[in-house]
Design a protein around this motif. Structure first.
Motif, PDB file in Angstrom:
ATOM      1  N   GLN A 119      -3.511  14.201  -8.265  1.00  0.00           N
ATOM      2  CA  GLN A 119      -3.517  12.425  -8.038  1.00  0.00           C
ATOM      3  C   GLN A 119      -1.742  11.687  -7.173  1.00  0.00           C
ATOM      4  O   GLN A 119      -1.007  12.942  -7.394  1.00  0.00           O
ATOM      5  CB  GLN A 119      -2.767  11.996  -9.662  1.00  0.00           C
ATOM      6  N   CYS A 120      -1.428  10.490  -6.426  1.00  0.00           N
ATOM      7  CA  CYS A 120      -0.501  11.353  -5.766  1.00  0.00           C
ATOM      8  C   CYS A 120       0.373  10.241  -6.712  1.00  0.00           C
ATOM      9  O   CYS A 120       0.431   9.572  -7.393  1.00  0.00           O
ATOM     10  CB  CYS A 120      -0.441   9.890  -4.941  1.00  0.00           C
ATOM     11  N   HIS A 121       1.669  11.404  -6.842  1.00  0.00           N
ATOM     12  CA  HIS A 121       2.680  11.215  -7.215  1.00  0.00           C
ATOM     13  C   HIS A 121       3.812  10.332  -7.095  1.00  0.00           C
ATOM     14  O   HIS A 121       4.225   8.993  -8.295  1.00  0.00           O
ATOM     15  CB  HIS A 121       3.666  12.529  -7.611  1.00  0.00           C
ATOM     16  N   GLU A 122       3.754   9.240  -5.629  1.00  0.00           N
ATOM     17  CA  GLU A 122       4.603   8.175  -5.371  1.00  0.00           C
ATOM     18  C   GLU A 122       4.206   6.654  -6.246  1.00  0.00           C
ATOM     19  O   GLU A 122       4.752   6.445  -6.510  1.00  0.00           O
ATOM     20  CB  GLU A 122       4.567   8.812  -3.992  1.00  0.00           C
ATOM     21  N   CYS A 123       3.107   7.251  -6.200  1.00  0.00           N
ATOM     22  CA  CYS A 123       2.447   6.055  -6.504  1.00  0.00           C
ATOM     23  C   CYS A 123       1.646   6.440  -8.147  1.00  0.00           C
ATOM     24  O   CYS A 123       1.027   4.518  -8.967  1.00  0.00           O
ATOM     25  CB  CYS A 123       1.115   4.683  -6.188  1.00  0.00           C
ATOM     26  N   LYS A 124       1.556   7.072  -8.505  1.00  0.00           N
ATOM     27  CA  LYS A 124       0.923   7.472  -9.921  1.00  0.00           C
ATOM     28  C   LYS A 124      -0.568   7.274 -10.105  1.00  0.00           C
ATOM     29  O   LYS A 124      -1.038   7.294 -11.517  1.00  0.00           O
ATOM     30  CB  LYS A 124       0.821   6.836 -11.286  1.00  0.00           C
ATOM     31  N   VAL A 157       0.768  -1.649   0.206  1.00  0.00           N
ATOM     32  CA  VAL A 157       0.180   0.193  -0.169  1.00  0.00           C
ATOM     33  C   VAL A 157       1.095   1.088  -0.051  1.00  0.00           C
ATOM     34  O   VAL A 157       2.111   1.443   0.578  1.00  0.00           O
ATOM     35  CB  VAL A 157      -0.906  -0.057   1.348  1.00  0.00           C
ATOM     36  N   CYS A 158       0.602   1.960  -0.836  1.00  0.00           N
ATOM     37  CA  CYS A 158       1.745   3.674  -0.243  1.00  0.00           C
ATOM     38  C   CYS A 158       0.883   3.763   0.132  1.00  0.00           C
ATOM     39  O   CYS A 158       0.021   4.523   0.939  1.00  0.00           O
ATOM     40  CB  CYS A 158       0.581   4.278  -2.022  1.00  0.00           C
ATOM     41  N   GLU A 159       1.924   3.610   1.403  1.00  0.00           N
ATOM     42  CA  GLU A 159       2.072   5.413   2.243  1.00  0.00           C
ATOM     43  C   GLU A 159       1.543   6.151   2.023  1.00  0.00           C
ATOM     44  O   GLU A 159       1.368   7.063   3.054  1.00  0.00           O
ATOM     45  CB  GLU A 159       3.326   5.236   3.197  1.00  0.00           C
ATOM     46  N   ARG A 160       2.245   7.201   1.111  1.00  0.00           N
ATOM     47  CA  ARG A 160       2.156   8.487   0.764  1.00  0.00           C
ATOM     48  C   ARG A 160       0.546   8.838   1.036  1.00  0.00           C
ATOM     49  O   ARG A 160       0.534   9.914   1.152  1.00  0.00           O
ATOM     50  CB  ARG A 160       2.542   9.029  -0.313  1.00  0.00           C
ATOM     51  N   CYS A 161       0.163   8.198   0.200  1.00  0.00           N
ATOM     52  CA  CYS A 161      -1.842   8.716   0.149  1.00  0.00           C
ATOM     53  C   CYS A 161      -2.803   7.475   0.714  1.00  0.00           C
ATOM     54  O   CYS A 161      -3.799   7.752   0.569  1.00  0.00           O
ATOM     55  CB  CYS A 161      -1.966   8.530  -1.581  1.00  0.00           C
ATOM     56  N   LYS A 162      -1.447   6.977   1.646  1.00  0.00           N
ATOM     57  CA  LYS A 162      -2.666   5.753   2.574  1.00  0.00           C
ATOM     58  C   LYS A 162      -3.679   4.634   0.991  1.00  0.00           C
ATOM     59  O   LYS A 162      -4.678   4.319   1.953  1.00  0.00           O
ATOM     60  CB  LYS A 162      -3.840   6.496   3.145  1.00  0.00           C
TER      61      LYS A 162
HETATM   62 ZN    ZN Z   1       0.008   7.252  -3.018  1.00  0.00          ZN
END
Ligand code: ZN
Ligand code: ZN
Ligand code: ZN
Length: 270
Positions: A236-241, A172-177
């Motif tokens: 949009q979350c950059h980390e996970c696109k 799971v992307c931590e940046r955007c949960k």
């Molecule tokens: Zn994300």
């Protein structure tokens, strides 16, 4: 034509003089002699395809064309010496699942293996490994739809061996949960949601006579036109696109390394 013939003669002559043929791989070597005697410094195989090897060295690149290799070079590189280079075509197996370009990228797959799995000598008995390996490589290439498709084929054709659990290779992307989106305070209204020109009243004093006029900026609504009054800006979350999950590259690489090892072993056992 004459030129090519002469070149091939020279190739054979120099290879005979050199004795055993050294097989170049992805690991750089200080000096590598081509069939024509030309020596490349710090050479390694950068990529391979059905036509030959692209070698990178200190002075640039060199394409080693399989068609032009002398017989002993052909066998050293795992190419069938009986597949006469003279006709210019090596008998290739039909690329049913469109995986040869992916196969070419598999780190650690030996040149012999690549040549074997794409030739008619290979009868498809290691497709489980082959397709799974290409599914993992597709994940690394961020071609997720291809990865899913290949994994489905494995599940269909080899129901007992089971498919890879692709979802276990993501976290799971931590940046955007895991949401895939991130929310910030609207820059235009600093998060208040109110129209910055009229302070949310929908009217404002005219410049000349202090008379209250309709706020044109928010069309009288009093709401910030940038965020529609929510005070939030969603991106949009950059980390996970925007996917909400992140590929665990280490896990993928570890699984892929095992599959590649098995593929090389299977080829050697032929
Ligand atoms: Zn994300
Ligand atoms: Zn706003
Ligand atoms: Zn306004």
């Amino acid at each position: 034509m004459k030129k090519i013939f002469l070149f091939m003669l020279l190739c054979v002559a120099s290879a005979c003089a050199a004795g055993e043929v050294a097989v170049l791989t992805e690991t750089p070597v200080a000096e590598f002699a081509l069939p024509d005697g030309k020596v490349l410094k710090n050479a390694f195989v950068w990529r391979r395809n059905s036509e030959g090897l692209m070698i990178v060295h200190d002075d640039g690149q060199e394409f080693l064309n399989f068609k032009l290799l002398p017989a002993d070079w052909r066998s050293a590189y795992g190419l069938d010496p009986s597949e006469a280079p003279a006709n210019g075509k090596v008998e290739r197996r039909h690329d049913q699942y469109l995986i040869y370009p992916i196969l070419m990228k598999l780190k650690g797959l030996s040149p012999e293996s690549y040549s074997f799995y794409t030739s008619k000598r290979y009868k498809g008995d290691a497709d489980n490994l082959l397709l799974s390996g290409c599914a993992l490589q597709s994940l690394l290439d961020e071609n997720f739809s291809k990865a899913l498709r290949l994994n489905e084929i494995v599940a269909e054709r080899f129901p007992d061996d089971g498919r890879l659990e692709l979802k276990d290779l993501f976290s799971v992307c931590e940046r955007c949960k895991g949401e895939g989106i991130r929310t910030f305070a609207c820059k235009a209204c600093s998060g208040s949601g109110k129209c910055e020109k009229c302070g949310g009243k929908g009217t404002r004093a005219a410049a000349l006579n202090d008379e209250l006029v309709h706020c044109t900026f928010c069309r009288g609504s009093g709401k910030c036109p940038k965020c529609g009054g929510s005070g939030e800006q969603i991106v949009q979350c950059h980390e996970c696109k925007g996917r909400g999950k992140i590929l665990e590259q280490d896990k993928v690489n570890a699984q892929l390394a095992i599959l590649v090892e098995e593929l090389n072993a299977f080829q050697k056992a032929q």
